[in-house]
Design an enzyme around this catalytic site. Structure first.
Site, PDB file in Angstrom:
ATOM      1  N   LYS A 282     -14.352   3.951  -4.926  1.00 44.09           N
ATOM      2  CA  LYS A 282     -13.545   2.729  -4.832  1.00 44.09           C
ATOM      3  C   LYS A 282     -13.654   2.149  -3.439  1.00 44.09           C
ATOM      4  O   LYS A 282     -13.563   2.879  -2.454  1.00 44.09           O
ATOM      5  CB  LYS A 282     -12.079   3.069  -5.125  1.00 44.09           C
TER       6      LYS A 282
ATOM      7  N   GLY B 145      -1.850   8.475   0.056  1.00 40.56           N
ATOM      8  CA  GLY B 145      -1.387   9.701   0.721  1.00 40.56           C
ATOM      9  C   GLY B 145      -1.477  10.949  -0.146  1.00 40.56           C
ATOM     10  O   GLY B 145      -0.810  11.948   0.145  1.00 40.56           O
TER      11      GLY B 145
ATOM     12  N   HIS C 269      -5.927  -3.657  -6.996  1.00 38.66           N
ATOM     13  CA  HIS C 269      -5.269  -3.111  -5.806  1.00 38.66           C
ATOM     14  C   HIS C 269      -4.082  -4.015  -5.503  1.00 38.66           C
ATOM     15  O   HIS C 269      -4.168  -5.231  -5.647  1.00 38.66           O
ATOM     16  CB  HIS C 269      -6.249  -3.082  -4.628  1.00 38.66           C
ATOM     17  N   ARG C 270      -2.958  -3.429  -5.076  1.00 35.26           N
ATOM     18  CA  ARG C 270      -1.732  -4.226  -4.926  1.00 35.26           C
ATOM     19  C   ARG C 270      -1.389  -4.529  -3.466  1.00 35.26           C
ATOM     20  O   ARG C 270      -0.220  -4.809  -3.157  1.00 35.26           O
ATOM     21  CB  ARG C 270      -0.569  -3.510  -5.593  1.00 35.26           C
TER      22      ARG C 270
ATOM     23  N   LYS D  27       2.412   8.464   0.671  1.00 35.56           N
ATOM     24  CA  LYS D  27       2.790   7.889   1.968  1.00 35.56           C
ATOM     25  C   LYS D  27       3.579   6.583   1.868  1.00 35.56           C
ATOM     26  O   LYS D  27       3.972   6.027   2.887  1.00 35.56           O
ATOM     27  CB  LYS D  27       1.518   7.655   2.798  1.00 35.56           C
TER      28      LYS D  27
ATOM     29  N   ALA E 272      -7.595   9.409  -4.096  1.00 33.45           N
ATOM     30  CA  ALA E 272      -7.318   9.955  -2.766  1.00 33.45           C
ATOM     31  C   ALA E 272      -8.418   9.530  -1.799  1.00 33.45           C
ATOM     32  O   ALA E 272      -9.603   9.581  -2.134  1.00 33.45           O
ATOM     33  CB  ALA E 272      -7.246  11.479  -2.803  1.00 33.45           C
ATOM     34  N   GLY E 273      -8.011   9.122  -0.627  1.00 39.21           N
ATOM     35  CA  GLY E 273      -8.951   8.805   0.445  1.00 39.21           C
ATOM     36  C   GLY E 273      -8.938   9.939   1.454  1.00 39.21           C
ATOM     37  O   GLY E 273      -9.777  10.847   1.427  1.00 39.21           O
TER      38      GLY E 273
ATOM     39  N   SER F 248      -1.843   6.475  -6.061  1.00 40.76           N
ATOM     40  CA  SER F 248      -2.658   6.417  -4.849  1.00 40.76           C
ATOM     41  C   SER F 248      -1.779   6.160  -3.639  1.00 40.76           C
ATOM     42  O   SER F 248      -0.773   5.454  -3.715  1.00 40.76           O
ATOM     43  CB  SER F 248      -3.690   5.290  -4.976  1.00 40.76           C
TER      44      SER F 248
ATOM     45  N   ASP G 156     -12.107  -0.032  -0.313  1.00 40.34           N
ATOM     46  CA  ASP G 156     -10.727  -0.231   0.118  1.00 40.34           C
ATOM     47  C   ASP G 156     -10.392  -1.715   0.077  1.00 40.34           C
ATOM     48  O   ASP G 156     -11.261  -2.568  -0.088  1.00 40.34           O
ATOM     49  CB  ASP G 156     -10.469   0.395   1.493  1.00 40.34           C
ATOM     50  N   GLU G 157      -9.109  -2.017   0.239  1.00 40.80           N
ATOM     51  CA  GLU G 157      -8.641  -3.383  -0.032  1.00 40.80           C
ATOM     52  C   GLU G 157      -9.222  -4.411   0.936  1.00 40.80           C
ATOM     53  O   GLU G 157      -9.319  -5.589   0.595  1.00 40.80           O
ATOM     54  CB  GLU G 157      -7.103  -3.436  -0.012  1.00 40.80           C
TER      55      GLU G 157
ATOM     56  N   LYS H  52     -11.668   2.981   6.370  1.00 39.66           N
ATOM     57  CA  LYS H  52     -11.691   2.029   5.264  1.00 39.66           C
ATOM     58  C   LYS H  52     -12.660   0.877   5.504  1.00 39.66           C
ATOM     59  O   LYS H  52     -13.178   0.303   4.551  1.00 39.66           O
ATOM     60  CB  LYS H  52     -10.288   1.521   4.933  1.00 39.66           C
TER      61      LYS H  52
ATOM     62  N   LYS I 215     -13.214   6.676   3.834  1.00 39.87           N
ATOM     63  CA  LYS I 215     -12.477   6.374   5.071  1.00 39.87           C
ATOM     64  C   LYS I 215     -13.405   6.684   6.231  1.00 39.87           C
ATOM     65  O   LYS I 215     -14.180   7.641   6.132  1.00 39.87           O
ATOM     66  CB  LYS I 215     -11.198   7.210   5.153  1.00 39.87           C
TER      67      LYS I 215
HETATM   68  C1  3PG Z   1      -5.620   3.023  -1.434  1.00 37.15           C
HETATM   69  O1  3PG Z   1      -6.524   2.217  -1.634  1.00 37.15           O
HETATM   70  O2  3PG Z   1      -4.734   3.272  -2.243  1.00 37.15           O
HETATM   71  C2  3PG Z   1      -5.558   3.702  -0.091  1.00 37.15           C
HETATM   72  O3  3PG Z   1      -6.616   3.322   0.696  1.00 37.15           O
HETATM   73  C3  3PG Z   1      -5.408   5.174  -0.271  1.00 37.15           C
HETATM   74  O4  3PG Z   1      -5.802   5.882   0.876  1.00 37.15           O
HETATM   75  P1  3PG Z   1      -5.291   7.369   1.184  1.00 37.15           P
HETATM   76  O5  3PG Z   1      -5.517   8.206  -0.022  1.00 37.15           O
HETATM   77  O6  3PG Z   1      -6.075   7.816   2.382  1.00 37.15           O
HETATM   78  O7  3PG Z   1      -3.824   7.258   1.497  1.00 37.15           O
END
Ligand code: 3PG
Length: 415
Positions: free
Chosen positions: A177, A340, A269-270, A310, A361-362, A338, A179-180, A153, A151
């Protein structure tokens, strides 16, 4: 000559055959329409009917669906297997989640669950590895595998992105990983990120003595994804990551076939799932999206955090059970928790979801007061403590990174 009217699609005495695809919907009928009338319209429009009565001759295969059960606002509809083309997920969804999602006969309609018959399941390849990635790619034993997404992202340069990955890997994380929404932008081009990350991955493996890997996001149009998959294979990667909902299943299927040929796993990733599943009485449930993901052959899938993170409205445990369940010999899928998460939530994630998962976790790693490397150590320590049955408080007494994380976040649920 025979006629087809809406009434022909409702038969409450019908028993599905073992080759039928059975779908469960919840519906809110339009004003002045009763459940029977709405159910027959759902079965009709999702198979071979329309608003007008039709006259058909003998040169016709009857592929009508049958609404066979009504229970409160839930209906069950059986579809004959021959309605569906083999190994073609877009075509299946154009039936069972197509026009019916917008028809006036229902105010709301949600595809909640499917029972997939062997006739359909066996036409799909399914995952190449599934949850076996934990020990076929890694040597994780009984613990969940861990992943982190740098992050911010997007916006990190390639050098910084790679550096963050190296800090995370050497701190004890298994998977870097993307990010999307990171693919091949000017600030961090795909090819540079690929080659530099795998060079850093090799150094991290030498330093830690542990297997490490990278979920690089190949999401794009289908041809570009296939080219990127080949590039990943050439540098010795084990995985690709795909945003399966935004790319669409007609792209995921050829991606799966190429990855299977090359022996690569797919991390799904969804992103955008909530456009389908967020409203509780409309759309397509995450459970069905997960079922489709398994048939289309993803090995790892984000399924939420069992309400600890989250994201809203999660049925993580039920979905995970389906992903592990027997499906005519098809491989399972490794659920990824994944969204939050941070070290303080890891024991309860494992308590609710078990250890045959990935945990990602990010913010919960890079937001550690002492930076990414310390955050990665804290996250791995939380996993190791939880698997060993030791409380985080006790483990933290001689693991200072975990102590700092627990002090900062406790067991808070981020919003
Ligand atoms: C993911 O790809 O699931 C999110 O980017 C997770 O990010 P976070 O762990 O900071 O909520």
């Amino acid at each position: 000559m025979a006629g087809i009217t809406y009434e022909d699609f409702l038969d409450l005495s019908y028993t599905p055959t073992e080759t039928d695809l059975v779908c469960q919907f919840s519906i809110v009928p339009a004003e002045e329409m009763d459940m029977e009338a709405a159910a027959s319209r759902v079965a009709s429009e999702s198979s071979n009917g329309t608003w007008a009565a039709l006259t058909v001759g003998d040169d016709f295969t009857d592929l009508s669906a049958t609404a066979f059960a009504i229970d409160g606002n839930e209906i069950s509809v059986a579809y004959p297997a021959d309605l569906f083309e083999k190994d073609n997920m877009p075509q299946i969804l154009s039936c069972i989640a197509g026009n019916i999602m917008g028809m006036k006969a229902v105010e709301r309609i949600r595809l909640k669950d499917c029972e997939w018959p062997e006739a359909i399941v066996s036409s799909f390849d399914g995952p190449t590895f599934g949850s076996a990635v934990r020990n076929e790619i890694f040597d994780a034993g009984e613990r969940p595998i861990t992943a982190t997404v740098p992050k911010p992202k997007v916006g990190l340069s390639t050098d910084r992105h790679v550096e963050v990955g190296y800090e995370a890997w050497t701190g004890g994380i298994d998977l870097l990983k993307d990010d999307e929404n990171l693919t091949d932008q000017a600030f961090n081009p795909f090819h540079d990120r690929l080659t530099e990350s795998f060079a850093a991955r090799d150094r991290a493996e030498d330093e830690t003595g542990e297997k490490k890997s990278y979920l690089i996001n190949v999401t794009a149009d289908t041809n570009t994804m296939l080219e990127r998959i080949d590039m990943v294979n050439e540098v010795g990667g084990e995985y690709v990551m795909v945003d399966v909902i935004t790319t669409g299943w007609g792209a995921v299927q050829p991606v799966q076939k190429r990855c299977a040929e090359l022996g690569l796993a797919i991390h799904a990733h969804r992103a955008m799932h909530a456009a389908f599943d967020r409203l509780p009485d409309h759309g397509i449930s995450m459970r069905v999206l997960a079922q489709v993901s398994r048939l289309c052959g993803v090995d790892q899938l984000h399924t939420g955090t069992a309400d600890l993170g989250k994201l809203a409205n999660e049925d993580t445990v039920g979905i995970n059970e389906w992903l592990y369940g027997e499906l005519y010999g098809m491989n399972d899928v490794l659920p990824m928790a994944s969204g939050g998460l941070h070290p303080g939530l890891v024991p309860e994630v494992i308590n609710r979801c078990g250890t045959n998962i990935g945990i990602q976790a990010g913010g919960g790693i890079h937001g550690h007061p002492d930076g990414t490397h310390a955050g990665a150590k804290a996250f791995r320590q939380a996993v190791d403590a939880s698997v060993a049955g030791v409380s985080l408080e006790e483990y933290a007494t001689d693991h200072p990174e975990l102590a700092v994380a627990v002090e900062k976040w406790g067991t808070e649920t981020p919003r």
